[in-house]
Write a protein that holds these residues in place. Structure first.
Motif, mmCIF file in Angstrom:
data_model
loop_
_atom_site.group_PDB
_atom_site.id
_atom_site.type_symbol
_atom_site.label_atom_id
_atom_site.label_comp_id
_atom_site.label_asym_id
_atom_site.label_seq_id
_atom_site.Cartn_x
_atom_site.Cartn_y
_atom_site.Cartn_z
ATOM 1 N N ARG A 124 0.843 -1.198 0.000
ATOM 2 C CA ARG A 124 0.000 0.000 0.000
ATOM 3 C C ARG A 124 0.877 1.246 0.000
ATOM 4 O O ARG A 124 1.943 1.239 0.602
ATOM 5 C CB ARG A 124 -0.901 -0.001 1.230
ATOM 6 C CG ARG A 124 -1.949 -1.101 1.136
ATOM 7 C CD ARG A 124 -2.610 -1.342 2.470
ATOM 8 N NE ARG A 124 -3.530 -2.444 2.426
ATOM 9 C CZ ARG A 124 -3.185 -3.723 2.429
ATOM 10 N NH1 ARG A 124 -1.931 -4.070 2.465
ATOM 11 N NH2 ARG A 124 -4.092 -4.674 2.382
ATOM 12 N N ALA B 36 0.397 3.815 1.627
ATOM 13 C CA ALA B 36 0.123 4.525 2.872
ATOM 14 C C ALA B 36 0.052 3.510 3.998
ATOM 15 O O ALA B 36 -0.142 2.309 3.757
ATOM 16 C CB ALA B 36 -1.205 5.279 2.774
ATOM 17 N N VAL C 225 -2.112 1.849 6.446
ATOM 18 C CA VAL C 225 -3.544 1.620 6.613
ATOM 19 C C VAL C 225 -3.697 0.877 7.927
ATOM 20 O O VAL C 225 -3.455 -0.313 8.019
ATOM 21 C CB VAL C 225 -4.138 0.807 5.447
ATOM 22 C CG1 VAL C 225 -5.619 0.559 5.663
ATOM 23 C CG2 VAL C 225 -3.897 1.516 4.121
ATOM 24 N N GLN D 163 -10.684 7.352 7.853
ATOM 25 C CA GLN D 163 -9.630 7.561 6.867
ATOM 26 C C GLN D 163 -8.760 8.769 7.213
ATOM 27 O O GLN D 163 -7.538 8.721 7.070
ATOM 28 C CB GLN D 163 -10.213 7.730 5.471
ATOM 29 C CG GLN D 163 -9.115 7.838 4.432
ATOM 30 C CD GLN D 163 -9.653 7.901 3.032
ATOM 31 O OE1 GLN D 163 -10.812 7.644 2.797
ATOM 32 N NE2 GLN D 163 -8.799 8.258 2.112
ATOM 33 N N VAL E 222 -5.476 6.429 7.788
ATOM 34 C CA VAL E 222 -4.805 6.182 6.507
ATOM 35 C C VAL E 222 -3.796 7.312 6.337
ATOM 36 O O VAL E 222 -4.167 8.449 6.074
ATOM 37 C CB VAL E 222 -5.798 6.133 5.320
ATOM 38 C CG1 VAL E 222 -5.053 5.927 4.009
ATOM 39 C CG2 VAL E 222 -6.826 5.028 5.536
ATOM 40 N N PRO F 144 -0.432 8.655 4.446
ATOM 41 C CA PRO F 144 0.541 8.482 3.359
ATOM 42 C C PRO F 144 1.958 8.365 3.923
ATOM 43 O O PRO F 144 2.313 9.049 4.890
ATOM 44 C CB PRO F 144 0.387 9.755 2.529
ATOM 45 C CG PRO F 144 -0.984 10.257 2.849
ATOM 46 C CD PRO F 144 -1.232 9.870 4.277
ATOM 47 N N HIS G 220 6.093 0.672 -4.089
ATOM 48 C CA HIS G 220 4.708 0.222 -3.945
ATOM 49 C C HIS G 220 4.584 -1.090 -4.718
ATOM 50 O O HIS G 220 4.481 -1.103 -5.938
ATOM 51 C CB HIS G 220 3.756 1.283 -4.505
ATOM 52 C CG HIS G 220 2.312 0.941 -4.334
ATOM 53 N ND1 HIS G 220 1.340 1.555 -5.061
ATOM 54 C CD2 HIS G 220 1.668 0.062 -3.528
ATOM 55 C CE1 HIS G 220 0.164 1.064 -4.711
ATOM 56 N NE2 HIS G 220 0.350 0.168 -3.790
ATOM 57 N N VAL H 9 -4.794 3.656 -2.383
ATOM 58 C CA VAL H 9 -5.684 4.226 -1.373
ATOM 59 C C VAL H 9 -7.133 4.195 -1.854
ATOM 60 O O VAL H 9 -8.049 3.956 -1.072
ATOM 61 C CB VAL H 9 -5.231 5.654 -0.993
ATOM 62 C CG1 VAL H 9 -6.243 6.341 -0.097
ATOM 63 C CG2 VAL H 9 -3.870 5.608 -0.310
ATOM 64 N N VAL I 96 -8.624 0.890 -1.004
ATOM 65 C CA VAL I 96 -8.853 0.811 0.446
ATOM 66 C C VAL I 96 -10.140 1.549 0.792
ATOM 67 O O VAL I 96 -10.983 1.050 1.545
ATOM 68 C CB VAL I 96 -7.652 1.389 1.229
ATOM 69 C CG1 VAL I 96 -7.978 1.525 2.711
ATOM 70 C CG2 VAL I 96 -6.415 0.529 1.028
ATOM 71 N N GLU I 97 -10.314 2.741 0.219
ATOM 72 C CA GLU I 97 -11.537 3.513 0.456
ATOM 73 C C GLU I 97 -12.768 2.748 -0.017
ATOM 74 O O GLU I 97 -13.783 2.697 0.683
ATOM 75 C CB GLU I 97 -11.462 4.849 -0.269
ATOM 76 C CG GLU I 97 -10.449 5.812 0.284
ATOM 77 C CD GLU I 97 -10.277 7.048 -0.590
ATOM 78 O OE1 GLU I 97 -10.904 7.140 -1.669
ATOM 79 O OE2 GLU I 97 -9.507 7.933 -0.184
#
Length: 139
Positions: free
Chosen positions: A19, A21, A23, A39, A43, A45, A59, A108, A111-112
């Motif tokens: 990821r 970020a 999380v 978030q 979450v 970055p 990544h 991200v 994830v959202e």
């Protein structure tokens, strides 16, 4: 992440993460009931972490390792791959339980989306059972 930051004092460090970020798995209740609030807090970055700018971050996900050659093969978010050399390999595997903990390379936005989908399923449920306790049950 803390290991990577601390090791930058004595070595060049490459961090490989699925990821882009951090999380956090904390506050599952907030994550499912109020995803935007969760978030904003959980979450983060990678670039926001102090001293992580000294770490070259990739990544992606390690798919193979060659311990004799001291290399790992990384599958990147865009589907490409590369071979990364190392002198010392530190393995921090994390966990793979729950709907958000897996080893797939995601951004991200995914994830959202996963959080919104889980929150929608929860909101639509006529009944909810909480099995277990601990931090998850409390939140």
């Amino acid at each position: 992440m803390l290991i990577a930051i601390r090791l930058t004092k004595v070595a060049d460090v490459v961090g490989i993460s699925t990821r882009p970020a951090l999380v956090s798995g904390q506050e599952l209740g907030t994550r499912l009931v109020d995803p935007p609030r969760w978030q904003r807090t959980y979450v983060v970055p990678h670039r926001r972490f102090r001293h992580l700018d000294r770490v070259r971050t990739i990544h992606g996900r390690i798919t193979t390792s060659d311990l004799d050659a001291r290399t790992v093969t990384v599958e990147h978010a865009d589907g490409s791959s590369s071979v990364e050399p190392y002198d010392v390999l530190v393995i921090a595997t994390g966990t793979s339980n729950g709907f958000w903990r897996h080893d797939r390379v995601v951004g991200v936005a995914e994830v959202e989306a996963l959080t919104r989908d889980a929150a929608a399923r929860l909101a639509a449920a006529p009944t909810i059972a909480i099995v277990g306790g601990g931090a998850t049950g409390v939140s």
